[in-house]
Motif scaffolding. Structure first.
Motif, short mmCIF file in Angstrom:
data_model
loop_
_atom_site.label_atom_id
_atom_site.label_comp_id
_atom_site.label_asym_id
_atom_site.label_seq_id
_atom_site.Cartn_x
_atom_site.Cartn_y
_atom_site.Cartn_z
N GLU A 116 74.61 36.79 44.31
CA GLU A 116 73.18 36.51 44.12
C GLU A 116 72.86 36.17 42.67
OE1 GLU A 116 70.83 36.32 46.32
OE2 GLU A 116 71.88 37.10 48.09
N ASP A 117 71.86 35.26 42.50
CA ASP A 117 71.37 34.96 41.15
C ASP A 117 70.35 36.00 40.75
OD1 ASP A 117 72.88 32.79 41.01
OD2 ASP A 117 71.24 31.31 41.23
N ILE A 118 70.18 36.11 39.47
CA ILE A 118 69.10 36.96 38.97
C ILE A 118 67.79 36.24 39.23
CG2 ILE A 118 67.97 37.82 36.86
CD1 ILE A 118 70.78 38.39 35.82
N SER A 119 66.86 36.91 39.87
CA SER A 119 65.60 36.23 40.17
C SER A 119 64.38 37.11 39.89
CB SER A 119 65.60 35.79 41.63
OG SER A 119 66.01 36.86 42.45
N TYR A 120 64.64 38.40 39.57
CA TYR A 120 63.53 39.33 39.29
C TYR A 120 63.78 40.10 37.98
CZ TYR A 120 61.47 38.70 43.87
OH TYR A 120 60.88 38.16 44.98
N TYR A 121 62.65 40.53 37.47
CA TYR A 121 62.74 41.43 36.31
C TYR A 121 61.79 42.60 36.54
CZ TYR A 121 62.24 43.33 31.61
OH TYR A 121 62.20 44.18 30.53
N CYS A 122 62.33 43.82 36.48
CA CYS A 122 61.47 44.99 36.57
C CYS A 122 61.28 45.55 35.16
CB CYS A 122 62.07 46.07 37.47
SG CYS A 122 61.11 47.61 37.38
N LYS A 123 60.05 45.45 34.71
CA LYS A 123 59.77 45.91 33.35
C LYS A 123 59.85 47.43 33.24
CE LYS A 123 57.15 44.56 29.44
NZ LYS A 123 56.30 43.52 28.88
N SER A 124 59.43 48.11 34.27
CA SER A 124 59.44 49.58 34.25
C SER A 124 60.86 50.11 34.06
CB SER A 124 58.88 50.16 35.54
OG SER A 124 57.62 49.59 35.82
N CYS A 152 57.89 49.14 42.41
CA CYS A 152 57.60 49.29 40.96
C CYS A 152 56.34 48.50 40.63
CB CYS A 152 58.76 48.77 40.13
SG CYS A 152 60.22 49.80 40.33
N SER A 153 55.57 49.02 39.69
CA SER A 153 54.26 48.44 39.40
C SER A 153 54.34 47.17 38.54
CB SER A 153 53.37 49.47 38.70
OG SER A 153 54.00 49.87 37.50
N ASN A 154 55.43 47.02 37.80
CA ASN A 154 55.45 45.93 36.80
C ASN A 154 56.68 45.05 36.97
OD1 ASN A 154 54.67 44.42 34.67
ND2 ASN A 154 54.55 46.13 33.18
N THR A 155 56.72 44.29 38.06
CA THR A 155 57.87 43.40 38.30
C THR A 155 57.43 41.95 38.21
OG1 THR A 155 57.40 43.50 40.65
CG2 THR A 155 59.08 45.02 39.82
#
Ligand SMILES: [Zn+2]
Ligand SMILES: [Zn+2]
Length: 230
Positions: free
Chosen positions: A12-20, A37-40
């Motif tokens: 899989e490619d990286i497609s998300y970022y979770c800031k938390s 998570c609240s900040n993705t």
């Protein structure tokens, strides 16, 4: 295969970022770990303008650091140079004081030599004169001794009486003159101070060595676009 593949799912490619969680991840991770998570952020849904702006801000921040470090190095160099110069100034100052102190001591020595020579010369003249007096008194006393010695051998009473009378007079005179010399030895002294002129030269000195000009003060960095807390 993309360079940005998920570390947990190679396919899989990286497609998300979770800031938390500060986690770059793929859809699987997202669904499994960060769905609530609240900040993705879904990376591909980001506005191009937002990404460009973020990159520009980061570039700004880096340039700011670059400039700060260049100035920091230059200020350090100037401050070190100033420290070196200030240290040299202290040493120059001490050398000057040393010369001045030596000069003052030379002057003092000259003064003491001159004064003591004058005292010695005066005393030499006085003592020579005094010794001359003593020599003539001594000669007179010896003459009297001889006269008395020779008169003692003689028979004539009158002769003895008269001689004794004369020599007694003479002895009183000599004795008075000798007595008048007693107690005439005066003590001599010389006064001077080592400190009068040196005091101000040798008093406490304070030299600032690491002086910093206002333009060479090093201030903390500030004004970044982003901080780790955001
Ligand atoms: Zn994943
Ligand atoms: Zn998360």
């Amino acid at each position: 295969m993309s360079r940005y593949h998920c570390s947990n799912h190679q396919e899989e490619d990286i497609s998300y970022y979770c800031k938390s969680h500060d986690d770059l991840c793929c859809i699987k991770c997202y669904l499994f770990y960060h769905k609530h998570c609240s900040n993705t952020v879904h990376i591909e849904s980001q506005e191009k303008e937002t990404l460009d702006r973020n990159s520009r801000h980061l570039l700004d921040d880096l340039k700011r650091i670059e400039e700060y470090l260049s100035q920091y190095i230059e200020k350090n160099r100037r401050n070190l140079e100033r420290l070196k110069k200030n240290i040299q100034n202290v040493l120059i100052y001490i050398t000057q004081v040393k010369e001045r102190v030596l000069e003052l001591i030379d002057n003092l020595m000259g003064y003491v030599q001159q004064q003591t020579k004058r005292i010695y010369d005066d005393e030499f003249a006085k003592k020579s004169e005094d010794n001359d007096d003593c020599h003539s008194l001594l000669a007179e006393a010896q003459t009297s001794i001889q006269r008395l010695d020779s008169v003692i051998q003689k028979e004539s009473k009158t002769q003895k009486f008269l001689t004794e009378y004369q020599e007694q007079r003479r002895m009183f005179t000599i004795r008075d003159q000798v007595s008048s010399k007693y107690g005439k030895i005066e003590s001599k002294s010389i006064k001077f101070t080592m400190c009068d002129n040196l005091e101000s030269l040798l008093s406490l000195r304070v030299f600032e060595l690491s002086t910093v000009e206002p333009e060479d003060k090093i201030e903390p960095m500030q004004g970044f676009h982003r901080t780790p807390d955001e």
